[in-house]
Design an enzyme around this catalytic site. Structure first.
Site, PDB file in Angstrom:
ATOM      1  N   CYS A   1      -2.673 -17.370  -7.857  1.00  0.00           N
ATOM      2  CA  CYS A   1      -3.369 -16.469  -8.790  1.00  0.00           C
ATOM      3  C   CYS A   1      -4.450 -17.178  -9.601  1.00  0.00           C
ATOM      4  CB  CYS A   1      -2.375 -15.799  -9.724  1.00  0.00           C
ATOM      5  SG  CYS A   1      -1.241 -14.720  -8.848  1.00  0.00           S
TER       6      CYS A   1
ATOM      7  N   HIS B   1      -6.829 -12.972 -15.636  1.00  0.00           N
ATOM      8  CA  HIS B   1      -6.075 -12.622 -14.431  1.00  0.00           C
ATOM      9  C   HIS B   1      -5.201 -11.428 -14.789  1.00  0.00           C
ATOM     10  CE1 HIS B   1      -3.564 -12.591 -11.013  1.00  0.00           C
ATOM     11  NE2 HIS B   1      -2.509 -13.137 -11.591  1.00  0.00           N
TER      12      HIS B   1
ATOM     13  N   ASN C   1      -1.351  -6.671  -9.588  1.00  0.00           N
ATOM     14  CA  ASN C   1      -1.705  -8.087  -9.517  1.00  0.00           C
ATOM     15  C   ASN C   1      -2.265  -8.377  -8.120  1.00  0.00           C
ATOM     16  OD1 ASN C   1      -1.796 -10.864  -9.342  1.00  0.00           O
ATOM     17  ND2 ASN C   1       0.207 -11.200 -10.291  1.00  0.00           N
TER      18      ASN C   1
HETATM   19  N1  ACO Z   1      12.579  -1.532 -11.954  1.00  0.00           N
HETATM   20  C1  ACO Z   1      13.639  -1.455 -12.778  1.00  0.00           C
HETATM   21  N2  ACO Z   1      14.265  -2.548 -13.260  1.00  0.00           N
HETATM   22  C2  ACO Z   1      13.799  -3.750 -12.862  1.00  0.00           C
HETATM   23  C3  ACO Z   1      12.700  -3.880 -11.992  1.00  0.00           C
HETATM   24  C4  ACO Z   1      12.096  -2.709 -11.531  1.00  0.00           C
HETATM   25  N3  ACO Z   1      11.017  -2.717 -10.702  1.00  0.00           N
HETATM   26  N4  ACO Z   1      12.476  -5.203 -11.793  1.00  0.00           N
HETATM   27  C5  ACO Z   1      13.385  -5.872 -12.507  1.00  0.00           C
HETATM   28  N5  ACO Z   1      14.195  -5.001 -13.147  1.00  0.00           N
HETATM   29  C6  ACO Z   1      15.327  -5.305 -14.032  1.00  0.00           C
HETATM   30  C7  ACO Z   1      15.926  -6.659 -13.784  1.00  0.00           C
HETATM   31  O1  ACO Z   1      16.819  -6.623 -12.705  1.00  0.00           O
HETATM   32  C8  ACO Z   1      16.611  -6.940 -15.111  1.00  0.00           C
HETATM   33  O2  ACO Z   1      17.833  -6.263 -15.130  1.00  0.00           O
HETATM   34  P1  ACO Z   1      19.139  -6.931 -15.783  1.00  0.00           P
HETATM   35  O3  ACO Z   1      18.776  -7.114 -17.248  1.00  0.00           O
HETATM   36  O4  ACO Z   1      20.189  -5.912 -15.536  1.00  0.00           O
HETATM   37  O5  ACO Z   1      19.332  -8.229 -15.065  1.00  0.00           O
HETATM   38  C9  ACO Z   1      15.698  -6.269 -16.135  1.00  0.00           C
HETATM   39  O6  ACO Z   1      14.877  -5.348 -15.387  1.00  0.00           O
HETATM   40  C10 ACO Z   1      14.815  -7.236 -16.902  1.00  0.00           C
HETATM   41  O7  ACO Z   1      14.194  -8.139 -15.984  1.00  0.00           O
HETATM   42  P2  ACO Z   1      13.182  -9.244 -16.460  1.00  0.00           P
HETATM   43  O8  ACO Z   1      12.705  -9.995 -15.253  1.00  0.00           O
HETATM   44  O9  ACO Z   1      13.776 -10.054 -17.571  1.00  0.00           O
HETATM   45  O10 ACO Z   1      12.000  -8.320 -17.042  1.00  0.00           O
HETATM   46  P3  ACO Z   1      10.674  -8.744 -17.764  1.00  0.00           P
HETATM   47  O11 ACO Z   1      10.526  -8.003 -19.020  1.00  0.00           O
HETATM   48  O12 ACO Z   1      10.485 -10.234 -17.790  1.00  0.00           O
HETATM   49  O13 ACO Z   1       9.537  -8.133 -16.782  1.00  0.00           O
HETATM   50  C11 ACO Z   1       8.030  -8.949 -15.065  1.00  0.00           C
HETATM   51  C12 ACO Z   1       9.474  -8.548 -15.444  1.00  0.00           C
HETATM   52  C13 ACO Z   1       7.172  -7.691 -15.126  1.00  0.00           C
HETATM   53  C14 ACO Z   1       8.043  -9.527 -13.663  1.00  0.00           C
HETATM   54  C15 ACO Z   1       7.490  -9.989 -16.059  1.00  0.00           C
HETATM   55  O14 ACO Z   1       8.430 -11.011 -16.246  1.00  0.00           O
HETATM   56  C16 ACO Z   1       6.192 -10.634 -15.598  1.00  0.00           C
HETATM   57  O15 ACO Z   1       5.157 -10.007 -15.551  1.00  0.00           O
HETATM   58  N6  ACO Z   1       6.210 -11.945 -15.331  1.00  0.00           N
HETATM   59  C17 ACO Z   1       5.040 -12.736 -15.002  1.00  0.00           C
HETATM   60  C18 ACO Z   1       4.425 -12.402 -13.683  1.00  0.00           C
HETATM   61  C19 ACO Z   1       3.209 -13.259 -13.502  1.00  0.00           C
HETATM   62  O16 ACO Z   1       2.388 -13.419 -14.381  1.00  0.00           O
HETATM   63  N7  ACO Z   1       3.088 -13.903 -12.386  1.00  0.00           N
HETATM   64  C20 ACO Z   1       2.044 -14.905 -12.267  1.00  0.00           C
HETATM   65  C21 ACO Z   1       1.027 -14.579 -11.367  1.00  0.00           C
HETATM   66  S1  ACO Z   1       1.596 -14.115  -9.806  1.00  0.00           S
HETATM   67  C22 ACO Z   1       1.133 -15.307  -8.641  1.00  0.00           C
HETATM   68  O17 ACO Z   1       0.766 -16.430  -8.895  1.00  0.00           O
HETATM   69  C23 ACO Z   1       1.323 -14.913  -7.196  1.00  0.00           C
END
Ligand code: ACO
Length: 323
Positions: free
Chosen positions: A114, A250, A280
């Site tokens: 990314c 990004h 993304n």
């Molecule tokens: N729908 C419903 N629930 C979900 C989903 C979904 N699609 N995905 C995850 N959950 C659940 C999880 O299982 C978890 O449940 P649990 O509490 O029962 O275990 C809960 O939601 C919370 O999960 P988290 O991962 O802690 O949620 P968070 O608030 O962190 O959001 C996200 C997740 C959107 C992925 C966020 O962490 C994020 O954006 N992270 C960074 C991504 C990023 O910037 N990547 C870098 C670039 S990508 C690259 O380089 C290719």
């Protein structure tokens, strides 16, 4: 006089198929509400069957060349930032070179996930400043839909496909931060974090693999590292956040975008946001946002822009440029 790499054209391409969040509700335990609230994403585009990264990159490049009023033969070098090239080799860049009808110059890919577009811009800038190229086509193009595990709700709802491109041209500036063009770059990586975000396959493991991400761990690193690299790049250019007209980040997650802007002391009115429409798109997200930002009438000639990105590696970086 100081040589600068100035943006003279910008363009993008998005595949026809738009997939709203609601489509995932049919196959996964997820909801439009969860995806919007946690990521800011409302829809994304997915490439058609047979449509490749180089097809999309070439389409974006044609639009950027048109915007610049240039032809493919005016270009000396093509750099493509991608982690999803059509084939293991040759590079997507040489395929795009050929699709554009270029028979001279040189072309290569940059893979920093990314953060790839920041790395590609830094490379293009170095080629121009060292007089190895006068005009460089810098493309970000991805088909992340091809590396999604469609049973993993924590990743497959977040990504999309698309491409964006810039034409950079060597121009003489006064050597001050009022010059148009790239004013500074700041690149970083730390491979200790490779397990936070990776694809569990590749040539030497004889599989394509799927994207795996510890999203909340990546999130923890993102805001802090993005604000730090953006501020470092501004400092290298002799500027501060107060000088910034637009952050073009990004587009991974609206909460990361908001957190970074807040840490830099800038209001969301100064941020180009496209994550709701594109998801993304990895290395394509910054050039897509620059192109859409210009189309919307947000980005204007002379504006001071800071771009910042983080992704697998971890790799992250920022580029300061005057449009
Ligand atoms: N729908 C419903 N629930 C979900 C989903 C979904 N699609 N995905 C995850 N959950 C659940 C999880 O299982 C978890 O449940 P649990 O509490 O029962 O275990 C809960 O939601 C919370 O999960 P988290 O991962 O802690 O949620 P968070 O608030 O962190 O959001 C996200 C997740 C959107 C992925 C966020 O962490 C994020 O954006 N992270 C960074 C991504 C990023 O910037 N990547 C870098 C670039 S990508 C690259 O380089 C290719």
């Amino acid at each position: 006089m100081t040589r600068r790499a100035v943006v003279v054209g910008v363009g993008h391409y998005l595949p026809e198929r738009i997939v709203p969040n609601s489509e995932f509700e049919e196959t996964l335990d997820t909801s439009d509400e969860w995806i919007r609230a946690r990521s800011g994403i409302e829809r994304r585009h997915f490439a058609a069957e047979g449509e490749t990264t180089s097809d999309m990159g070439a389409a974006a490049a044609r639009n950027a060349l048109k915007d610049a009023g240039l032809n493919a033969e005016d270009i000396d070098a093509v750099i493509v930032a991608t982690s999803t090239a059509d084939l293991t080799f040759p590079s997507a860049a040489t395929m795009i070179q050929s699709e554009l009808g270029m028979t001279s110059g040189f072309a290569f890919d940059v893979q920093a996930v990314c953060a790839g577009f920041a790395y590609a811009l830094a490379n293009a800038n170095a080629l121009i400043l060292s007089d190895q190229a006068k005009r460089v086509l810098v493309i970000g193009a991805e088909t992340f839909s091809r590396i999604m595990d469609w049973t993993d709700r924590s990743t497959c709802v977040l990504f999309g496909d698309g491409a964006g491109a810039l034409v950079l041209e060597a121009q003489e500036g006064a050597g001050t931060s009022d010059d148009r063009g790239i004013l500074s770059t700041d690149l970083n990586s730390d491979g200790r974090y490779k397990d936070l975000l990776y694809v569990d396959g590749g040539v030497s493991t004889q599989s394509t693999g799927y994207l795996r991400m510890q999203g909340n761990q990546v999130f923890r690193h993102a805001v802090e590292k993005l604000a730090a690299t953006a501020e470092k790049a501004l400092e290298k250019a002799g500027l501060t956040s107060d000088d910034v007209d637009w952050i073009v980040p990004h587009q991974a997650n609206i909460r990361i975008i908001q957190g970074t802007a807040k840490k830099m002391g800038l209001p969301m009115e100064k941020v180009v946001v496209t994550v709701q429409d594109h998801g993304n798109t990895s290395a394509a997200s910054i050039p897509l946002a620059l192109s859409v930002g210009k189309e919307r009438g947000q980005i204007k000639p002379g504006d001071l822009i800071v771009t910042e990105a983080i992704g697998g590696g971890l790799a992250w970086g920022a580029v300061v440029l005057r449009w």
